[in-house]
Design a protein around this motif. Structure first.
Motif, PDB file in Angstrom:
ATOM      1  N   MET A  36       0.657  -0.965  -0.277  1.00  0.00           N
ATOM      2  CA  MET A  36      -0.097   0.229  -0.035  1.00  0.00           C
ATOM      3  C   MET A  36       0.916   1.597  -0.372  1.00  0.00           C
ATOM      4  SD  MET A  36      -3.257  -1.692   2.406  1.00  0.00           S
ATOM      5  CE  MET A  36      -3.690  -2.557   3.167  1.00  0.00           C
ATOM      6  N   SER A  37       1.339   0.804  -0.791  1.00  0.00           N
ATOM      7  CA  SER A  37       2.430   2.617  -1.166  1.00  0.00           C
ATOM      8  C   SER A  37       3.243   2.673   0.241  1.00  0.00           C
ATOM      9  CB  SER A  37       1.465   4.085  -0.854  1.00  0.00           C
ATOM     10  OG  SER A  37       1.319   3.536  -2.240  1.00  0.00           O
ATOM     11  N   ARG A  38       3.348   2.008   1.148  1.00  0.00           N
ATOM     12  CA  ARG A  38       4.377   1.940   1.663  1.00  0.00           C
ATOM     13  C   ARG A  38       5.778   0.811   2.449  1.00  0.00           C
ATOM     14  NH1 ARG A  38       3.815   6.860   5.483  1.00  0.00           N
ATOM     15  NH2 ARG A  38       1.205   7.155   5.183  1.00  0.00           N
ATOM     16  N   THR A  39       7.553   1.106   2.596  1.00  0.00           N
ATOM     17  CA  THR A  39       7.584  -0.047   2.846  1.00  0.00           C
ATOM     18  C   THR A  39       8.022  -0.504   3.755  1.00  0.00           C
ATOM     19  OG1 THR A  39       9.462   0.829   0.858  1.00  0.00           O
ATOM     20  CG2 THR A  39      10.491  -0.349   2.623  1.00  0.00           C
ATOM     21  N   TRP A  40       7.668  -1.669   4.304  1.00  0.00           N
ATOM     22  CA  TRP A  40       7.750  -2.506   5.479  1.00  0.00           C
ATOM     23  C   TRP A  40       8.878  -3.550   5.455  1.00  0.00           C
ATOM     24  CZ3 TRP A  40       3.686  -2.483   9.352  1.00  0.00           C
ATOM     25  CH2 TRP A  40       3.010  -1.648   9.412  1.00  0.00           C
ATOM     26  N   ALA A  41       9.791  -3.273   6.646  1.00  0.00           N
ATOM     27  CA  ALA A  41      10.818  -4.938   6.721  1.00  0.00           C
ATOM     28  C   ALA A  41      10.114  -5.948   8.032  1.00  0.00           C
ATOM     29  CB  ALA A  41      12.113  -4.158   8.196  1.00  0.00           C
ATOM     30  N   THR A  55       8.216  -4.630  10.719  1.00  0.00           N
ATOM     31  CA  THR A  55       8.095  -1.720  11.096  1.00  0.00           C
ATOM     32  C   THR A  55       7.796  -1.295   9.454  1.00  0.00           C
ATOM     33  OG1 THR A  55       9.840  -3.053  12.478  1.00  0.00           O
ATOM     34  CG2 THR A  55      10.226  -1.098  12.184  1.00  0.00           C
ATOM     35  N   ARG A  56       7.345  -0.200  10.097  1.00  0.00           N
ATOM     36  CA  ARG A  56       7.203   0.362   8.640  1.00  0.00           C
ATOM     37  C   ARG A  56       8.421   1.229   8.709  1.00  0.00           C
ATOM     38  NH1 ARG A  56       1.350   3.592   8.165  1.00  0.00           N
ATOM     39  NH2 ARG A  56       2.167   4.910   9.486  1.00  0.00           N
ATOM     40  N   ASP A  57       8.604   1.655   7.383  1.00  0.00           N
ATOM     41  CA  ASP A  57       9.726   2.260   7.353  1.00  0.00           C
ATOM     42  C   ASP A  57       8.852   4.031   7.195  1.00  0.00           C
ATOM     43  OD1 ASP A  57      11.609   4.492   6.870  1.00  0.00           O
ATOM     44  OD2 ASP A  57      11.118   3.849   4.703  1.00  0.00           O
ATOM     45  N   ASN A  58       9.597   5.284   7.980  1.00  0.00           N
ATOM     46  CA  ASN A  58       8.101   5.820   8.340  1.00  0.00           C
ATOM     47  C   ASN A  58       9.354   6.953   6.592  1.00  0.00           C
ATOM     48  OD1 ASN A  58      10.982   7.738   8.686  1.00  0.00           O
ATOM     49  ND2 ASN A  58      11.503   7.355  10.603  1.00  0.00           N
ATOM     50  N   ASN A  59       9.833   6.746   6.062  1.00  0.00           N
ATOM     51  CA  ASN A  59       9.703   7.497   4.828  1.00  0.00           C
ATOM     52  C   ASN A  59      10.477   8.913   4.865  1.00  0.00           C
ATOM     53  OD1 ASN A  59      10.309   8.338   2.199  1.00  0.00           O
ATOM     54  ND2 ASN A  59       7.608   9.121   1.855  1.00  0.00           N
ATOM     55  N   ASN A  60      11.676   8.697   6.218  1.00  0.00           N
ATOM     56  CA  ASN A  60      12.279  10.197   6.865  1.00  0.00           C
ATOM     57  C   ASN A  60      10.827  10.871   6.871  1.00  0.00           C
ATOM     58  OD1 ASN A  60      14.889   8.806   6.686  1.00  0.00           O
ATOM     59  ND2 ASN A  60      14.750   9.838   3.962  1.00  0.00           N
ATOM     60  N   LEU A  61      10.071  10.834   7.296  1.00  0.00           N
ATOM     61  CA  LEU A  61       8.345  12.030   7.895  1.00  0.00           C
ATOM     62  C   LEU A  61       8.579  12.876   6.901  1.00  0.00           C
ATOM     63  CD1 LEU A  61       9.846  12.301  11.279  1.00  0.00           C
ATOM     64  CD2 LEU A  61       8.614  10.533  10.841  1.00  0.00           C
ATOM     65  N   PRO A  66       3.652   9.156   0.458  1.00  0.00           N
ATOM     66  CA  PRO A  66       1.752   8.501   0.379  1.00  0.00           C
ATOM     67  C   PRO A  66       0.344   8.960   1.303  1.00  0.00           C
ATOM     68  CG  PRO A  66       4.021   6.728   0.524  1.00  0.00           C
ATOM     69  CD  PRO A  66       4.083   8.275   0.450  1.00  0.00           C
ATOM     70  N   PRO A  67      -0.617   8.567   1.124  1.00  0.00           N
ATOM     71  CA  PRO A  67      -1.447   9.164   1.770  1.00  0.00           C
ATOM     72  C   PRO A  67      -1.573   8.023   3.075  1.00  0.00           C
ATOM     73  CG  PRO A  67      -2.240   8.036  -0.327  1.00  0.00           C
ATOM     74  CD  PRO A  67      -0.960   8.207  -0.028  1.00  0.00           C
ATOM     75  N   PRO A  68      -2.306   8.795   4.195  1.00  0.00           N
ATOM     76  CA  PRO A  68      -1.501   8.055   5.502  1.00  0.00           C
ATOM     77  C   PRO A  68      -3.152   6.787   5.409  1.00  0.00           C
ATOM     78  CG  PRO A  68      -3.615   9.363   6.102  1.00  0.00           C
ATOM     79  CD  PRO A  68      -2.466   9.534   4.242  1.00  0.00           C
TER      80      PRO A  68
END
Length: 107
Positions: A36-41, A55-61, A66-68
């Motif tokens: 869903m447009s997010r990177t997870w480890a 753990t979801r990557d916070n995309n450097n805030l 992408p939308p929440p």
């Protein structure tokens, strides 16, 4: 003051053991998945019962990311995609750092 030489010997032994110790590496590999447009480890943290951590990557805030989306739904999809096994939702929990832990069922 007879105790001082013994303490020095113990300190020297401890420091020499620390110098010759090999670095500890992770036993399990971390898989990176895109959900869903997010990177997870996703990493396996326990063998019995089999427990995975997502753990979801916070995309450097990044405020223009992408939308929440609901994190729980993303975590379930990330564990499913990384392991191929279905997460047991009743065993899933989230810690204060936002990491999700869940047992899986590989039937």
């Amino acid at each position: 003051m007879k105790l001082r030489p013994a303490l020095l010997a113990v300190a020297a032994l401890a420091s020499s053991a620390a110098l010759f110790a090999s670095p500890i590496s992770a036993k399990e590999e971390t898989k990176s998945v895109f959900v869903m447009s997010r990177t997870w480890a996703v990493t396996q943290v326990s063998d019995a019962p089999v427990v995975y951590r997502a753990t979801r990557d916070n995309n450097n805030l990044n405020p223009f990311g992408p939308p929440p989306r609901l994190r729980t739904v993303q975590a379930i999809a990330a564990i499913l995609q990384a392991t191929g096994c279905k997460p047991i939702v009743a065993s899933m929990y989230q810690n204060i750092s936002g990491q999700f832990f869940s047992q899986v069922s590989c039937n």
